[in-house]
Design an enzyme around this catalytic site. Structure first.
Site, PDB file in Angstrom:
ATOM      1  N   THR A 155       0.828  -1.199   0.000  1.00 38.45           N
ATOM      2  CA  THR A 155       0.000   0.000   0.000  1.00 38.45           C
ATOM      3  C   THR A 155       0.863   1.250   0.000  1.00 38.45           C
ATOM      4  O   THR A 155       1.945   1.263   0.597  1.00 38.45           O
ATOM      5  CB  THR A 155      -0.950   0.009   1.225  1.00 38.45           C
ATOM      6  OG1 THR A 155      -1.660   1.235   1.235  1.00 38.45           O
ATOM      7  CG2 THR A 155      -0.207  -0.121   2.541  1.00 38.45           C
ATOM      8  N   SER A 190      -1.949   3.138  10.658  1.00 36.90           N
ATOM      9  CA  SER A 190      -2.978   2.281  11.262  1.00 36.90           C
ATOM     10  C   SER A 190      -2.329   0.917  11.448  1.00 36.90           C
ATOM     11  O   SER A 190      -1.301   0.632  10.817  1.00 36.90           O
ATOM     12  CB  SER A 190      -4.210   2.142  10.352  1.00 36.90           C
ATOM     13  OG  SER A 190      -3.920   1.276   9.252  1.00 36.90           O
ATOM     14  N   TYR A 192      -3.433  -1.739  10.313  1.00 34.14           N
ATOM     15  CA  TYR A 192      -3.479  -2.388   8.993  1.00 34.14           C
ATOM     16  C   TYR A 192      -2.287  -1.953   8.142  1.00 34.14           C
ATOM     17  O   TYR A 192      -1.545  -2.774   7.607  1.00 34.14           O
ATOM     18  CB  TYR A 192      -4.795  -2.053   8.253  1.00 34.14           C
ATOM     19  CG  TYR A 192      -4.591  -2.119   6.759  1.00 34.14           C
ATOM     20  CD1 TYR A 192      -4.415  -3.345   6.123  1.00 34.14           C
ATOM     21  CD2 TYR A 192      -4.480  -0.948   5.984  1.00 34.14           C
ATOM     22  CE1 TYR A 192      -4.148  -3.413   4.758  1.00 34.14           C
ATOM     23  CE2 TYR A 192      -4.222  -1.007   4.627  1.00 34.14           C
ATOM     24  CZ  TYR A 192      -4.049  -2.243   4.025  1.00 34.14           C
ATOM     25  OH  TYR A 192      -3.769  -2.313   2.691  1.00 34.14           O
ATOM     26  N   HIS A 193      -2.109  -0.624   7.976  1.00 32.11           N
ATOM     27  CA  HIS A 193      -1.018  -0.151   7.116  1.00 32.11           C
ATOM     28  C   HIS A 193       0.326  -0.658   7.644  1.00 32.11           C
ATOM     29  O   HIS A 193       1.229  -0.990   6.868  1.00 32.11           O
ATOM     30  CB  HIS A 193      -1.040   1.380   7.018  1.00 32.11           C
ATOM     31  CG  HIS A 193      -2.168   1.935   6.176  1.00 32.11           C
ATOM     32  ND1 HIS A 193      -3.336   2.415   6.716  1.00 32.11           N
ATOM     33  CD2 HIS A 193      -2.308   2.058   4.830  1.00 32.11           C
ATOM     34  CE1 HIS A 193      -4.141   2.829   5.735  1.00 32.11           C
ATOM     35  NE2 HIS A 193      -3.548   2.620   4.582  1.00 32.11           N
ATOM     36  N   LYS A 196       1.404  -4.079   6.457  1.00 28.33           N
ATOM     37  CA  LYS A 196       2.017  -4.091   5.123  1.00 28.33           C
ATOM     38  C   LYS A 196       3.500  -3.764   5.210  1.00 28.33           C
ATOM     39  O   LYS A 196       4.308  -4.256   4.423  1.00 28.33           O
ATOM     40  CB  LYS A 196       1.332  -3.068   4.219  1.00 28.33           C
ATOM     41  CG  LYS A 196      -0.133  -3.340   3.974  1.00 28.33           C
ATOM     42  CD  LYS A 196      -0.293  -4.510   3.030  1.00 28.33           C
ATOM     43  CE  LYS A 196      -1.671  -4.564   2.441  1.00 28.33           C
ATOM     44  NZ  LYS A 196      -1.885  -5.711   1.585  1.00 28.33           N
TER      45      LYS A 196
HETATM   46  P1  NAD Z   1     -10.930  -7.602  -0.019  1.00 28.00           P
HETATM   47  O1  NAD Z   1     -11.121  -7.648   1.454  1.00 28.00           O
HETATM   48  O2  NAD Z   1     -12.100  -7.285  -0.881  1.00 28.00           O
HETATM   49  O3  NAD Z   1     -10.294  -8.978  -0.517  1.00 28.00           O
HETATM   50  C1  NAD Z   1      -9.348  -9.699   0.222  1.00 28.00           C
HETATM   51  C2  NAD Z   1      -9.650 -11.181   0.039  1.00 28.00           C
HETATM   52  O4  NAD Z   1      -8.674 -11.946   0.764  1.00 28.00           O
HETATM   53  C3  NAD Z   1     -11.020 -11.569   0.600  1.00 28.00           C
HETATM   54  O5  NAD Z   1     -11.749 -12.305  -0.346  1.00 28.00           O
HETATM   55  C4  NAD Z   1     -10.684 -12.405   1.849  1.00 28.00           C
HETATM   56  O6  NAD Z   1     -11.646 -13.404   2.089  1.00 28.00           O
HETATM   57  C5  NAD Z   1      -9.312 -12.972   1.482  1.00 28.00           C
HETATM   58  N1  NAD Z   1      -8.476 -13.302   2.652  1.00 28.00           N
HETATM   59  C6  NAD Z   1      -8.167 -12.497   3.702  1.00 28.00           C
HETATM   60  N2  NAD Z   1      -7.398 -13.172   4.585  1.00 28.00           N
HETATM   61  C7  NAD Z   1      -7.203 -14.416   4.079  1.00 28.00           C
HETATM   62  C8  NAD Z   1      -6.512 -15.580   4.539  1.00 28.00           C
HETATM   63  N3  NAD Z   1      -5.869 -15.591   5.713  1.00 28.00           N
HETATM   64  N4  NAD Z   1      -6.527 -16.696   3.775  1.00 28.00           N
HETATM   65  C9  NAD Z   1      -7.184 -16.707   2.571  1.00 28.00           C
HETATM   66  N5  NAD Z   1      -7.865 -15.634   2.094  1.00 28.00           N
HETATM   67  C10 NAD Z   1      -7.868 -14.499   2.843  1.00 28.00           C
HETATM   68  O7  NAD Z   1      -9.731  -6.548  -0.290  1.00 28.00           O
HETATM   69  P2  NAD Z   1      -9.333  -5.805  -1.641  1.00 28.00           P
HETATM   70  O8  NAD Z   1      -9.901  -4.451  -1.596  1.00 28.00           O
HETATM   71  O9  NAD Z   1      -9.591  -6.686  -2.785  1.00 28.00           O
HETATM   72  O10 NAD Z   1      -7.767  -5.685  -1.418  1.00 28.00           O
HETATM   73  C11 NAD Z   1      -6.915  -6.715  -1.876  1.00 28.00           C
HETATM   74  C12 NAD Z   1      -5.475  -6.368  -1.522  1.00 28.00           C
HETATM   75  O11 NAD Z   1      -5.104  -5.135  -2.138  1.00 28.00           O
HETATM   76  C13 NAD Z   1      -5.236  -6.200  -0.024  1.00 28.00           C
HETATM   77  O12 NAD Z   1      -3.996  -6.761   0.318  1.00 28.00           O
HETATM   78  C14 NAD Z   1      -5.216  -4.707   0.152  1.00 28.00           C
HETATM   79  O13 NAD Z   1      -4.409  -4.364   1.230  1.00 28.00           O
HETATM   80  C15 NAD Z   1      -4.637  -4.221  -1.159  1.00 28.00           C
HETATM   81  N6  NAD Z   1      -5.093  -2.864  -1.513  1.00 28.00           N
HETATM   82  C16 NAD Z   1      -6.423  -2.591  -1.667  1.00 28.00           C
HETATM   83  C17 NAD Z   1      -6.816  -1.298  -1.998  1.00 28.00           C
HETATM   84  C18 NAD Z   1      -8.262  -0.893  -2.163  1.00 28.00           C
HETATM   85  O14 NAD Z   1      -8.536   0.306  -2.338  1.00 28.00           O
HETATM   86  N7  NAD Z   1      -9.211  -1.811  -2.133  1.00 28.00           N
HETATM   87  C19 NAD Z   1      -5.841  -0.298  -2.176  1.00 28.00           C
HETATM   88  C20 NAD Z   1      -4.501  -0.628  -2.001  1.00 28.00           C
HETATM   89  C21 NAD Z   1      -4.133  -1.910  -1.670  1.00 28.00           C
HETATM   90  N1  USQ Z   2     -11.643   9.740   3.918  1.00 20.80           N
HETATM   91  C1  USQ Z   2     -12.538  10.786   4.050  1.00 20.80           C
HETATM   92  N2  USQ Z   2     -13.860  10.476   4.030  1.00 20.80           N
HETATM   93  C2  USQ Z   2     -14.336   9.202   3.865  1.00 20.80           C
HETATM   94  C3  USQ Z   2     -13.399   8.153   3.716  1.00 20.80           C
HETATM   95  C4  USQ Z   2     -12.068   8.458   3.750  1.00 20.80           C
HETATM   96  O1  USQ Z   2     -12.162  11.937   4.191  1.00 20.80           O
HETATM   97  O2  USQ Z   2     -15.547   9.002   3.856  1.00 20.80           O
HETATM   98  C5  USQ Z   2     -10.199  10.034   3.921  1.00 20.80           C
HETATM   99  C6  USQ Z   2      -9.421   9.266   4.988  1.00 20.80           C
HETATM  100  O3  USQ Z   2      -9.400   9.964   6.211  1.00 20.80           O
HETATM  101  C7  USQ Z   2      -8.046   9.144   4.346  1.00 20.80           C
HETATM  102  C8  USQ Z   2      -8.354   9.077   2.863  1.00 20.80           C
HETATM  103  O4  USQ Z   2      -9.677   9.577   2.698  1.00 20.80           O
HETATM  104  O5  USQ Z   2      -7.293  10.306   4.582  1.00 20.80           O
HETATM  105  C9  USQ Z   2      -8.286   7.671   2.281  1.00 20.80           C
HETATM  106  O6  USQ Z   2      -9.101   6.819   3.068  1.00 20.80           O
HETATM  107  P1  USQ Z   2      -9.733   5.480   2.458  1.00 20.80           P
HETATM  108  O7  USQ Z   2     -10.651   4.897   3.457  1.00 20.80           O
HETATM  109  O8  USQ Z   2     -10.246   5.738   1.100  1.00 20.80           O
HETATM  110  O9  USQ Z   2      -8.412   4.594   2.257  1.00 20.80           O
HETATM  111  P2  USQ Z   2      -7.435   3.906   3.314  1.00 20.80           P
HETATM  112  O10 USQ Z   2      -7.983   3.802   4.669  1.00 20.80           O
HETATM  113  O11 USQ Z   2      -6.098   4.559   3.168  1.00 20.80           O
HETATM  114  O12 USQ Z   2      -7.354   2.423   2.750  1.00 20.80           O
HETATM  115  C10 USQ Z   2      -7.613   2.062   1.398  1.00 20.80           C
HETATM  116  C11 USQ Z   2      -7.748   0.545   1.366  1.00 20.80           C
HETATM  117  C12 USQ Z   2      -6.426  -0.082   1.812  1.00 20.80           C
HETATM  118  C13 USQ Z   2      -5.287   0.459   0.969  1.00 20.80           C
HETATM  119  C14 USQ Z   2      -5.244   1.986   0.979  1.00 20.80           C
HETATM  120  C15 USQ Z   2      -4.273   2.559  -0.017  1.00 20.80           C
HETATM  121  O13 USQ Z   2      -8.806   0.130   2.218  1.00 20.80           O
HETATM  122  O14 USQ Z   2      -6.516  -1.486   1.682  1.00 20.80           O
HETATM  123  O15 USQ Z   2      -4.063  -0.026   1.450  1.00 20.80           O
HETATM  124  O16 USQ Z   2      -6.544   2.477   0.574  1.00 20.80           O
HETATM  125  S1  USQ Z   2      -3.477   4.011   0.583  1.00 20.80           S
HETATM  126  O17 USQ Z   2      -4.492   4.966   0.995  1.00 20.80           O
HETATM  127  O18 USQ Z   2      -2.654   4.522  -0.493  1.00 20.80           O
HETATM  128  O19 USQ Z   2      -2.669   3.610   1.718  1.00 20.80           O
END
Ligand code: NAD
Ligand code: USQ
Length: 404
Positions: A155, A190, A192-193, A196
Site C-alpha cells: 500500500t 494504522s 493495517y497499514h 504491510k
Molecule cells: P478484499 O477484502 O475485498 O479482498 C481480500 C480477500 O482476501 C477476501 O476475499 C478475503 O476473504 C481474502 N483473505 C483475507 N485473509 C485471508 C486468509 N488468511 N486466507 C485466505 N484468504 C484471505 O480486499 P481488496 O480491496 O480486494 O484488497 C486486496 C489487496 O489489495 C489487499 O492486500 C489490500 O491491502 C490491497 N489494496 C487494496 C486497496 C483498495 O482500495 N481496495 C488499495 C490498495 C491496496
Molecule cells: N476519507 C474521508 N472520508 C471518507 C473516507 C475516507 O475523508 O468518507 C479520507 C481518509 O481519512 C483518508 C483518505 O480519505 O485520509 C483515504 O481513506 P480510504 O478509506 O479511502 O483509504 P485507506 O484507509 O487509506 O485504505 C484504502 C484501502 C487499503 C489500501 C489503501 C491505499 O482500504 O486497503 O491499502 O486504501 S493508501 O491509501 O494509499 O494507503
C-alpha cells in the site's frame, strides 16, 4: 510489453490469493481471460466480516462457486478453487504442490484500516492474518515453488505523508559523507497499514536470504467497480463497499451522492493520496506478472495513476452529480483518524508506466457511470452504515461489536 500469457508452450499458472475479494476477483477473471491458468485461494473471511459487522456490498454478489461456474459457462475457461486459510501452512502447501504456480498474486489480507483500529482483538487479528499469511506464502514458495514470482499487494500508506517526495521503494541518501540506497522510510498510520510494512520487510529479507523473486505493489486507493469481465454477467459482479469500515473514499462519495447523503469529508479534507481505477489494478498486476522480478530481486512499484485530496474528490463528485440532476452536499465530519489533514504529497509512480501501463484516468464518464451504478443499486444502501464508526483515539482494548 502487454502480457499474453501464451508465449511459452503451456499457459502460465497464476495463483490469486484473495481472489474472492474486490481487487482479486477482477484480477482473476482478467488473467483467465488473457489466457493464464488461474487458481483462486481464499478463505471467504471478507464475507464473514460483513456478517459479523452487519454490512453488505452495494452490489449483490454471487457465491464464489457460482461465480466460477458462470465464468466457465460464458467463456469455457476453468478457474480452480482452493478454499482455505493461508495462515494454515498445511492447506497452503497442498495448494502450492497441487497447482504449481509460476506466479502468486497475493491480495489475501484484512485490508481495512478502520477494521484494524476497532479494538485490540481486530488489531491483533489483522497483523496476525496479514504477517503470518505472507510468511507462509514465502515459506511455501521456498519449499515447493522456488521459481515462482511473488506479486504482493502492498500500500502507498506504508510511506505515510513525509514532507519530501516519495520514491518507489528506495531512497538514495548521503549521510556523513557516505552514500547508500536504502528502503524508503515507512510511517504507516494504522495497524493495517503497519501490517504491510512488516510484510515488506519479511519479503525483502527472504529475497536476499533465499533468492525469492518478488514485486511489492504499493497500491493507492482503488475506485470503480466494472471491468470488462465482471460486466459480462450479473453473477460475475464485483463487490462495492460503501460503509464506514470497508468503503474507500471515492466509492463512498459516489454512493453517498446517489442516496442524497452529504459527502463525508474527514476533517480539513486536505488528505492527499494516490488513486487508481480498478481496470488499472488488473492491468498493473498483469504487467508485473508478464515482466517478473529476477531471482533474489525485491522490486517495489508505486501502483496509482493520479493524486487527489479528499476535498478535490468531493468537488469532482459534486460536479458530476449536478450533471445527473443530483444535488450533492458536503459535510465536514470530525476526523475519526489521526492523520495530517494538510500536507505535502508528491509520490513517484513511473515504473509501471515504463512497463506499458496505459492508465484510465478519472474522467467525467467514469464518474457518471459510477454514479449511475450507485443510483441503480441505491435501494440496497443502509444509510446507517455510512458515517464512520471507528475512532483512532477511542480504540477499545476490550473486544466489542461495532455500534449501529
Ligand atoms: P478484499 O477484502 O475485498 O479482498 C481480500 C480477500 O482476501 C477476501 O476475499 C478475503 O476473504 C481474502 N483473505 C483475507 N485473509 C485471508 C486468509 N488468511 N486466507 C485466505 N484468504 C484471505 O480486499 P481488496 O480491496 O480486494 O484488497 C486486496 C489487496 O489489495 C489487499 O492486500 C489490500 O491491502 C490491497 N489494496 C487494496 C486497496 C483498495 O482500495 N481496495 C488499495 C490498495 C491496496
Ligand atoms: N476519507 C474521508 N472520508 C471518507 C473516507 C475516507 O475523508 O468518507 C479520507 C481518509 O481519512 C483518508 C483518505 O480519505 O485520509 C483515504 O481513506 P480510504 O478509506 O479511502 O483509504 P485507506 O484507509 O487509506 O485504505 C484504502 C484501502 C487499503 C489500501 C489503501 C491505499 O482500504 O486497503 O491499502 O486504501 S493508501 O491509501 O494509499 O494507503
Amino acid at each position: 510489453q502487454q502480457a499474453s500469457g501464451q508465449s511459452s508452450l503451456r499457459p502460465k499458472k497464476v495463483m490469486v490469493i484473495g481472489g474472492d475479494g474486490y481487487c482479486g476477483w477482477a484480477t482473476a477473471l482478467h488473467l483467465s481471460n488473457k489466457g493464464y491458468e488461474v487458481a483462486i485461494v481464499d478463505n471467504l473471511v471478507r464475507r464473514l466480516f460483513d456478517h459479523q459487522l452487519g454490512l453488505d456490498s452495494l452490489t449483490p454478489i454471487a457465491s464464489i462457486q457460482n461465480r466460477i461456474r458462470r465464468w466457465k459457462a460464458l467463456t469455457g475457461k476453468t478457474i480452480q478453487l482452493f478454499i482455505g486459510d493461508i495462515c494454515d501452512f498445511e492447506f497452503l502447501s497442498e495448494a502450492f504442490k497441487s497447482f504449481e504456480p509460476d506466479s502468486a498474486v497475493h491480495f489475501g489480507e484484512q485490508r481495512s484500516a478502520p477494521y484494524s483500529m476497532i479494538d485490540r482483538s481486530r488489531a491483533v487479528y489483522t497483523q496476525h492474518n496479514n504477517v503470518i499469511g505472507t510468511l507462509n506464502v514465502l515459506f511455501a514458495m521456498k519449499e515447493y515453488s522456488e521459481e515462482c514470482h511473488l506479486v504482493k499487494l502492498g500500500t502507498m500508506g506504508e510511506y505515510g505523508t513525509p514532507n519530501i517526495d516519495i520514491e518507489e521503494g528506495f531512497l538514495t541518501i548521503t549521510h556523513n559523507g557516505r552514500t547508500d540506497t536504502l528502503p524508503y522510510p515507512k510511517q504507516a498510520s494504522s495497524f493495517y497499514h503497519l501490517s504491510k510494512v512488516h510484510d515488506s520487510h519479511n519479503i525483502a529479507f527472504t529475497c536476499k536470504a533465499w533468492g525469492i523473486r518478488a514485486t511489492d505493489l504499493n497500491q493507492g486507493v482503488v475506485y470503480g467497480v466494472r471491468t470488462d469481465e465482471t460486466a459480462m454477467h450479473e453473477e460475475l459482479s464485483n463487490r462495492l463497499d460503501y460503509d464506514g469500515v470497508f468503503g474507500t473514499a471515492l466509492n463512498r462519495f459516489c454512493v453517498q451522492a446517489a442516496v442524497g447523503h452529504p459527502l463525508t469529508v474527514y476533517g480539513k479534507g486536505g488528505q492527499t493520496r494516490g488513486y487508481l481505477d480498478i481496470r488499472d489494478t488488473v492491468q498493473c498486476v498483469e504487467l508485473a506478472i508478464a515482466n517478473p522480478a529476477k531471482p533474489g530481486e525485491f522490486r517495489v512499484f508505486n501502483q496509482f495513476t493520479e493524486q487527489f485530496s479528499v476535498n478535490e474528490l468531493a468537488r469532482l463528485v459534486t460536479a458530476a452529480g449536478a450533471k445527473l440532476g443530483l444535488e450533492v452536499q458536503t459535510k465536514s465530519v470530525p476526523n475519526p483518524r489521526v492523520e495530517a489533514e494538510e500536507h505535502y504529497y508528491n509520490a513517484k509512480h513511473s515504473k509501471l508506466s515504463e512497463l506499458g501501463l496505459v492508465p484510465h484516468l478519472l474522467s467525467d464518464s467514469l464518474l457518471d457511470s459510477l454514479l449511475n451504478f450507485a443510483v441503480q443499486y441505491k435501494d440496497r444502501v443502509d444509510t446507517a452504515q455510512i458515517m464512520p464508526s471507528v475512532s483512532w483515539k477511542k480504540m477499545g482494548a476490550k473486544p466489542k461489536t461495532v455500534s449501529v
